[in-house]
Design a protein around this motif. Structure first.
Motif, PDB file in Angstrom:
ATOM      1  N   VAL A 121      -8.952  41.036 -32.755  1.00  0.00           N
ATOM      2  CA  VAL A 121      -7.479  40.997 -33.043  1.00  0.00           C
ATOM      3  C   VAL A 121      -7.581  42.086 -34.250  1.00  0.00           C
ATOM      4  N   SER A 122      -6.732  43.755 -33.600  1.00  0.00           N
ATOM      5  CA  SER A 122      -6.476  44.096 -34.628  1.00  0.00           C
ATOM      6  C   SER A 122      -5.240  44.519 -34.578  1.00  0.00           C
ATOM      7  N   ASP A 123      -3.610  43.070 -34.633  1.00  0.00           N
ATOM      8  CA  ASP A 123      -2.780  43.825 -34.948  1.00  0.00           C
ATOM      9  C   ASP A 123      -1.499  42.378 -34.339  1.00  0.00           C
ATOM     10  N   THR A 124      -0.878  42.145 -34.931  1.00  0.00           N
ATOM     11  CA  THR A 124      -0.252  40.541 -34.907  1.00  0.00           C
ATOM     12  C   THR A 124       1.261  41.249 -34.831  1.00  0.00           C
ATOM     13  N   LYS A 125       2.100  40.236 -34.356  1.00  0.00           N
ATOM     14  CA  LYS A 125       3.650  40.517 -34.813  1.00  0.00           C
ATOM     15  C   LYS A 125       4.362  40.309 -34.594  1.00  0.00           C
ATOM     16  N   ILE A 128      -2.419  42.121 -30.280  1.00  0.00           N
ATOM     17  CA  ILE A 128      -3.461  43.485 -29.965  1.00  0.00           C
ATOM     18  C   ILE A 128      -4.841  43.319 -30.166  1.00  0.00           C
ATOM     19  N   GLU A 129      -6.183  43.170 -29.060  1.00  0.00           N
ATOM     20  CA  GLU A 129      -7.160  43.003 -29.569  1.00  0.00           C
ATOM     21  C   GLU A 129      -8.167  44.206 -29.103  1.00  0.00           C
ATOM     22  N   GLY A 130      -8.719  44.819 -29.268  1.00  0.00           N
ATOM     23  CA  GLY A 130     -10.323  45.529 -28.846  1.00  0.00           C
ATOM     24  C   GLY A 130     -11.060  45.551 -27.636  1.00  0.00           C
ATOM     25  N   ALA A 131     -12.122  46.186 -27.442  1.00  0.00           N
ATOM     26  CA  ALA A 131     -12.001  46.261 -26.902  1.00  0.00           C
ATOM     27  C   ALA A 131     -13.536  44.722 -26.928  1.00  0.00           C
ATOM     28  N   ASN A 132     -13.821  44.433 -28.045  1.00  0.00           N
ATOM     29  CA  ASN A 132     -14.750  44.119 -28.569  1.00  0.00           C
ATOM     30  C   ASN A 132     -14.304  42.179 -28.856  1.00  0.00           C
ATOM     31  N   ILE A 161       4.458  32.767 -15.910  1.00  0.00           N
ATOM     32  CA  ILE A 161       5.127  31.832 -16.063  1.00  0.00           C
ATOM     33  C   ILE A 161       5.432  30.627 -16.330  1.00  0.00           C
ATOM     34  N   ASP A 162       6.321  29.901 -16.427  1.00  0.00           N
ATOM     35  CA  ASP A 162       6.469  28.387 -17.120  1.00  0.00           C
ATOM     36  C   ASP A 162       7.444  28.293 -16.075  1.00  0.00           C
ATOM     37  N   LYS A 163       6.621  27.198 -14.727  1.00  0.00           N
ATOM     38  CA  LYS A 163       7.259  26.811 -13.410  1.00  0.00           C
ATOM     39  C   LYS A 163       8.609  26.000 -13.687  1.00  0.00           C
ATOM     40  N   LYS A 164       8.636  25.437 -14.608  1.00  0.00           N
ATOM     41  CA  LYS A 164       9.612  24.303 -14.742  1.00  0.00           C
ATOM     42  C   LYS A 164      10.935  25.108 -15.078  1.00  0.00           C
ATOM     43  N   SER A 165      10.840  26.399 -15.528  1.00  0.00           N
ATOM     44  CA  SER A 165      11.755  26.863 -16.074  1.00  0.00           C
ATOM     45  C   SER A 165      12.366  28.291 -15.361  1.00  0.00           C
ATOM     46  N   GLN A 166      11.407  29.013 -15.086  1.00  0.00           N
ATOM     47  CA  GLN A 166      11.470  29.953 -14.457  1.00  0.00           C
ATOM     48  C   GLN A 166      11.560  31.057 -14.706  1.00  0.00           C
ATOM     49  N   THR A 167      11.025  30.525 -16.494  1.00  0.00           N
ATOM     50  CA  THR A 167      10.393  32.029 -17.397  1.00  0.00           C
ATOM     51  C   THR A 167       9.255  32.437 -17.312  1.00  0.00           C
ATOM     52  N   ILE A 168       9.496  33.780 -18.004  1.00  0.00           N
ATOM     53  CA  ILE A 168       8.001  34.502 -18.379  1.00  0.00           C
ATOM     54  C   ILE A 168       7.558  33.869 -19.876  1.00  0.00           C
ATOM     55  N   ALA A 169       6.275  33.233 -19.830  1.00  0.00           N
ATOM     56  CA  ALA A 169       5.588  32.648 -20.928  1.00  0.00           C
ATOM     57  C   ALA A 169       4.936  33.438 -21.722  1.00  0.00           C
ATOM     58  N   ARG A 170       4.047  33.969 -20.869  1.00  0.00           N
ATOM     59  CA  ARG A 170       3.290  35.045 -21.037  1.00  0.00           C
ATOM     60  C   ARG A 170       3.093  36.180 -20.871  1.00  0.00           C
ATOM     61  N   MET A 171       2.424  37.367 -21.152  1.00  0.00           N
ATOM     62  CA  MET A 171       2.220  38.395 -20.502  1.00  0.00           C
ATOM     63  C   MET A 171       1.239  39.163 -20.684  1.00  0.00           C
ATOM     64  N   LYS A 172      -0.271  39.422 -20.657  1.00  0.00           N
ATOM     65  CA  LYS A 172      -1.704  40.206 -20.984  1.00  0.00           C
ATOM     66  C   LYS A 172      -1.813  40.913 -19.991  1.00  0.00           C
ATOM     67  N   MET A 173      -1.699  42.293 -20.663  1.00  0.00           N
ATOM     68  CA  MET A 173      -2.053  43.956 -20.180  1.00  0.00           C
ATOM     69  C   MET A 173      -2.899  44.414 -20.393  1.00  0.00           C
ATOM     70  N   PHE A 174      -4.425  44.239 -19.568  1.00  0.00           N
ATOM     71  CA  PHE A 174      -5.568  45.358 -19.737  1.00  0.00           C
ATOM     72  C   PHE A 174      -5.584  46.882 -19.517  1.00  0.00           C
ATOM     73  N   GLU A 175      -5.796  47.364 -20.895  1.00  0.00           N
ATOM     74  CA  GLU A 175      -6.006  48.661 -19.993  1.00  0.00           C
ATOM     75  C   GLU A 175      -7.073  49.178 -20.515  1.00  0.00           C
ATOM     76  N   LYS A 176      -7.366  50.322 -19.431  1.00  0.00           N
ATOM     77  CA  LYS A 176      -8.962  51.174 -19.110  1.00  0.00           C
ATOM     78  C   LYS A 176     -10.040  50.799 -19.717  1.00  0.00           C
ATOM     79  N   LYS A 234      -6.644  44.814 -24.924  1.00  0.00           N
ATOM     80  CA  LYS A 234      -5.711  44.412 -24.479  1.00  0.00           C
ATOM     81  C   LYS A 234      -4.431  43.832 -24.896  1.00  0.00           C
ATOM     82  N   VAL A 235      -3.168  44.137 -25.197  1.00  0.00           N
ATOM     83  CA  VAL A 235      -2.306  43.268 -25.436  1.00  0.00           C
ATOM     84  C   VAL A 235      -1.284  42.446 -24.767  1.00  0.00           C
TER      85      VAL A 235
END
Length: 216
Positions: free
Chosen positions: A59-63, A52-56, A162-177, A181-182
Motif C-alpha cells: 500500500v503506497s497511499d490511503t486517503k 493505492i497499491e503498487g505492483a508488489n 454491489i450490496d445486494k440488499k441496498s443496491q448500492t456500490i460497496a467497493r470498486m477495484k481498478m487494475f492498471e496495466k 491497483k486502486v
C-alpha cells in the motif's frame, strides 16, 4: 500534483464503476437495478476510502474522502482538495497552494462525472460479467467484472462489488496495466441527505487569498 492525480483517478474511477466484461444479462440486470435506485434519490452523500497499491501489493497511499451528489451536480472532497460542479461551471481547489481552477462543464454525452457513478453508462464502453457472490461484514456482495472495450485505457479490469440488499456500490477495484491497483471502498452511503445548494458552488470569500485561474 499527487493529490491532483488522486482526484482525477477518483473521477475516472467513479464513472468506470458503471461498466464491465462479457455483456452478461445477469450483470446488466444488477447494474440496471443500481441505476434505477440512484435515479429515484434526490441526493446522495457517500464517504469513501481510497487505497493505492503498487505492483508488489504494498500500500503506497490511503486517503479518506466524501462525495456529494444531487442530480448532475457534485462535490468531491479528498484530503485538501475539492472538485465542485453545478453542471455549468466546475471548480478545482487545491489547499496546499490555495489555488482554484475554473472551467466550463463539458456537456457532451461522453463526459465523465461522479454523477454518472450509478447511472446506466455501462453499455457503451465496457463489457461485463457476473463473478461469484461473497459475504463481507454481514453483507452479501454481488461482484461484477468489467473490462474496457478500448484497450488503450490505462486500466484493463475493474471489479465492482454491489450490496445486494441496498443496491448500492460497496467497493470498486481498478487494475492498471502498470501493476498498480486502486480501490474505492464506500464506508457510508446516505440517500436523500440534506444537501444545501451552496455545496455545489465555490465561494472565494471562504478562502482568503485564494489564487483564481479562470480557464473559461
Amino acid at each position: 500534483m499527487k493529490k491532483t492525480i488522486l482526484i482525477g483517478a477518483l473521477l475516472c474511477g467513479l464513472v468506470s464503476v458503471s461498466s464491465a466484461q462479457s455483456n452478461d444479462p445477469k450483470a446488466k440486470a444488477v447494474l440496471d437495478g443500481v441505476s434505477k435506485k440512484f435515479k429515484s434519490l434526490t441526493s446522495v452523500v457517500a464517504n469513501f476510502i481510497l487505497k493505492i497499491e503498487g505492483a508488489n501489493n504494498k500500500v503506497s497511499d490511503t486517503k479518506k474522502g466524501t462525495v456529494f451528489l444531487k442530480g448532475a451536480k457534485y462535490k468531491v472532497a479528498l484530503d485538501g482538495q475539492e472538485i465542485i460542479s453545478d453542471n455549468k461551471t466546475s471548480w478545482t481547489y487545491t489547499k496546499d497552494v490555495n489555488e482554484v481552477t475554473i472551467n466550463n462543464v463539458d456537456q457532451s454525452a461522453g463526459t465523465m462525472t461522479p454523477a454518472k457513478l450509478f447511472t446506466n453508462f455501462y453499455d457503451k464502453d465496457y463489457l461485463y460479467r457476473m463473478d461469484a457472490e461473497t459475504t463481507e461484514k454481514g453483507k452479501v456482495l454481488q461482484n461484477i467484472e468489467l473490462t474496457p472495450t478500448d484497450k488503450s485505457k490505462s486500466m484493463f479490469k475493474v471489479l465492482v462489488s454491489i450490496d445486494k440488499k441496498s443496491q448500492t456500490i460497496a467497493r470498486m477495484k481498478m487494475f492498471e496495466k502498470n501493476g498498480n491497483k486502486v480501490t474505492y471502498e464506500i464506508t457510508n452511503f446516505t440517500p436523500n441527505a440534506s444537501v444545501n445548494e451552496a455545496t455545489f458552488t465555490f465561494d472565494s470569500k471562504k478562502y482568503p487569498g485564494v489564487e483564481v485561474v479562470d480557464l473559461r
